[in-house]
Motif scaffolding. Structure first.
Motif, mmCIF file in Angstrom:
data_model
loop_
_atom_site.group_PDB
_atom_site.id
_atom_site.type_symbol
_atom_site.label_atom_id
_atom_site.label_comp_id
_atom_site.label_asym_id
_atom_site.label_seq_id
_atom_site.Cartn_x
_atom_site.Cartn_y
_atom_site.Cartn_z
ATOM 1 N N ALA A 132 47.493 -77.487 0.311
ATOM 2 C CA ALA A 132 48.551 -76.713 0.959
ATOM 3 C C ALA A 132 48.729 -75.325 0.362
ATOM 4 C CB ALA A 132 49.872 -77.480 0.861
ATOM 5 N N ALA A 133 48.102 -75.065 -0.786
ATOM 6 C CA ALA A 133 48.357 -73.811 -1.499
ATOM 7 C C ALA A 133 47.808 -72.589 -0.778
ATOM 8 C CB ALA A 133 47.775 -73.890 -2.911
ATOM 9 N N GLY A 134 46.766 -72.751 0.019
ATOM 10 C CA GLY A 134 46.202 -71.609 0.729
ATOM 11 C C GLY A 134 45.131 -70.906 -0.083
ATOM 12 N N GLY A 135 44.608 -69.809 0.476
ATOM 13 C CA GLY A 135 43.548 -69.062 -0.190
ATOM 14 C C GLY A 135 42.179 -69.525 0.264
ATOM 15 N N ARG A 136 41.387 -70.014 -0.667
ATOM 16 C CA ARG A 136 40.006 -70.417 -0.371
ATOM 17 C C ARG A 136 39.953 -71.763 0.354
ATOM 18 N NH1 ARG A 136 39.066 -71.413 -6.773
ATOM 19 N NH2 ARG A 136 40.868 -72.782 -7.032
ATOM 20 N N PRO A 137 38.811 -72.084 0.954
ATOM 21 C CA PRO A 137 38.653 -73.407 1.565
ATOM 22 C C PRO A 137 38.760 -74.511 0.509
ATOM 23 C CG PRO A 137 36.937 -71.907 2.329
ATOM 24 C CD PRO A 137 37.647 -71.214 1.203
ATOM 25 N N VAL A 138 39.382 -75.608 0.896
ATOM 26 C CA VAL A 138 39.496 -76.779 0.025
ATOM 27 C C VAL A 138 38.839 -77.954 0.741
ATOM 28 C CG1 VAL A 138 41.042 -78.347 -1.205
ATOM 29 C CG2 VAL A 138 41.646 -75.927 -0.971
ATOM 30 N N GLY A 250 41.630 -75.545 10.364
ATOM 31 C CA GLY A 250 42.280 -74.367 9.815
ATOM 32 C C GLY A 250 43.731 -74.672 9.504
ATOM 33 N N SER A 251 44.259 -74.003 8.487
ATOM 34 C CA SER A 251 45.655 -74.219 8.115
ATOM 35 C C SER A 251 46.227 -72.921 7.586
ATOM 36 C CB SER A 251 45.770 -75.309 7.045
ATOM 37 O OG SER A 251 47.115 -75.508 6.663
ATOM 38 N N ARG A 259 53.800 -74.768 -1.841
ATOM 39 C CA ARG A 259 52.489 -75.349 -1.625
ATOM 40 C C ARG A 259 52.494 -76.870 -1.539
ATOM 41 N NH1 ARG A 259 49.795 -73.484 -7.304
ATOM 42 N NH2 ARG A 259 50.454 -75.215 -8.611
ATOM 43 N N ALA A 260 53.654 -77.481 -1.560
ATOM 44 C CA ALA A 260 53.709 -78.922 -1.305
ATOM 45 C C ALA A 260 53.814 -79.214 0.187
ATOM 46 C CB ALA A 260 54.899 -79.540 -2.033
ATOM 47 N N ILE A 261 53.872 -78.159 1.022
ATOM 48 C CA ILE A 261 54.085 -78.343 2.455
ATOM 49 C C ILE A 261 52.766 -78.219 3.200
ATOM 50 C CG2 ILE A 261 55.274 -77.450 4.485
ATOM 51 C CD1 ILE A 261 57.380 -76.295 2.587
ATOM 52 N N LEU A 262 52.486 -79.169 4.069
ATOM 53 C CA LEU A 262 51.308 -79.122 4.927
ATOM 54 C C LEU A 262 51.750 -79.177 6.379
ATOM 55 C CD1 LEU A 262 48.677 -81.550 3.368
ATOM 56 C CD2 LEU A 262 48.361 -79.125 3.799
ATOM 57 N N GLY A 263 50.998 -78.510 7.258
ATOM 58 C CA GLY A 263 51.259 -78.630 8.672
ATOM 59 C C GLY A 263 51.012 -80.051 9.140
ATOM 60 N N VAL A 280 40.416 -74.856 5.870
ATOM 61 C CA VAL A 280 40.157 -73.427 5.715
ATOM 62 C C VAL A 280 41.460 -72.673 5.907
ATOM 63 C CG1 VAL A 280 38.842 -71.454 6.581
ATOM 64 C CG2 VAL A 280 37.807 -73.738 6.567
ATOM 65 N N HIS A 281 41.770 -71.800 4.957
ATOM 66 C CA HIS A 281 43.016 -71.039 4.991
ATOM 67 C C HIS A 281 42.741 -69.575 5.308
ATOM 68 C CE1 HIS A 281 45.402 -74.279 3.085
ATOM 69 N NE2 HIS A 281 44.288 -74.530 2.425
ATOM 70 N N ARG A 282 43.784 -68.902 5.730
ATOM 71 C CA ARG A 282 43.699 -67.457 5.906
ATOM 72 C C ARG A 282 43.546 -66.809 4.541
ATOM 73 N NH1 ARG A 282 45.419 -64.685 10.110
ATOM 74 N NH2 ARG A 282 46.808 -66.372 10.767
#
Length: 283
Positions: A132-138, A250-251, A259-263, A280-282
């Protein structure tokens, strides 16, 4: 030079993540960095012969040495199987989510749950937070076929375009077929005449084709199938992922504070997908 970072804690899920990361690093020519975060646990009571509980401490230094030994053994196994692999191992002291979030790299690979996970939980808390943190693909690894197709969710957004690019690149590297899924979840479609539903389906198929076109031209060797599903996105993607090697979604990242929140779609996919998932994040 790109770097694949893998979080490791000695669990079987983490070992699976390391093997996935090693395969990806080998195919892309990237460096592989395996990171083990250690943090001294709270002292546990130890009962003496007089039944007087005392506290037994395990120091961070002791945990670090044990982690270094475990990583050294893992590194020997990896180098024996892949002599050309550029591999680095690190032990870091701190909370695992914080350590891995701060570790530089182009993609982060994690097991679905770790050594300290609660029995029955599908997704560990550290993994969920980092996804949930975003940035690079996880990438969250799971058991499943390694030779199946790649599935990507498409919704027309900018982040969806990045997910499509990620999916095409992976499919090309691994020689996999690609299935692009667009889910249409407007409750009103069920009330439409069949002829109108066909028109809606055709329009959505055209939109999907337009979104895939630039990626097809860049990856002409990838065989692509398309699917328009009149269903909730998570349900449509989970159905399509049956037998897949990788599901890409994508998220929109929400930052370190939240960053504990996910769609809802990402949350459902990560908890129920039968295969490895790349989020994959923006950037």
């Amino acid at each position: 030079m790109s770097t694949v970072v893998v979080g490791f804690d000695g669990s079987e899920q983490a070992r699976r993540a390391v093997l996935w990361g090693a395969e990806e690093a080998g195919r892309t020519g990237a460096d592989l960095r395996v990171v083990h975060a250690v943090r001294a646990p709270l002292p546990e009571p130890v009962f003496t012969p007089m039944s007087v509980p005392v506290r037994e401490f395990v120091s961070e230094e002791t945990l670090s040495r044990a982690a270094e030994d475990e990583l050294a053994g893992l590194a020997r196994e990896l180098r024996a199987a892949r002599p050309d692999l550029r591999l680095e191992t690190r032990v870091r002291v701190g909370r695992a989510a914080d350590v891995l979030a701060g570790e530089p790299g182009d993609v982060l690979v994690l097991g679905s749950s770790g050594r300290t996970g609660i029995a029955g939980m599908v997704l560990g808390s550290t993994t969920a937070e980092l996804v949930a943190a975003g940035g690079r693909p996880v990438v969250v690894t799971r058991t499943g076929p390694l030779d199946g197709r790649v599935v990507v969710g498409v919704d027309g957004s900018d982040i969806s375009a990045e997910a499509i690019a990620h999916a095409f690149s992976y499919a090309e590297r691994h020689g996999r077929q690609l299935l692009a899924v667009h889910a249409f979840n407007d409750a009103g479609w069920a009330e439409l005449p069949e002829q109108d539903v066909d028109h809606v389906r055709a329009d959505l198929a055209k939109l999907l084709d337009d979104q895939l076109a630039p990626h097809r031209s860049r990856h002409p060797g990838v065989h692509v199938a398309q699917e328009v599903a009149f269903n909730a996105p998570a349900h449509a993607l989970l159905q399509a992922a049956d037998g897949a090697a990788l599901l890409v979604v994508g998220s929109h990242g929400r930052g370190a504070v939240k960053r504990a929140i996910l769609g809802s779609t990402s949350h459902a996919v990560l908890h129920h997908a039968p295969c490895t998932v790349a989020v994959v994040h923006r950037r």
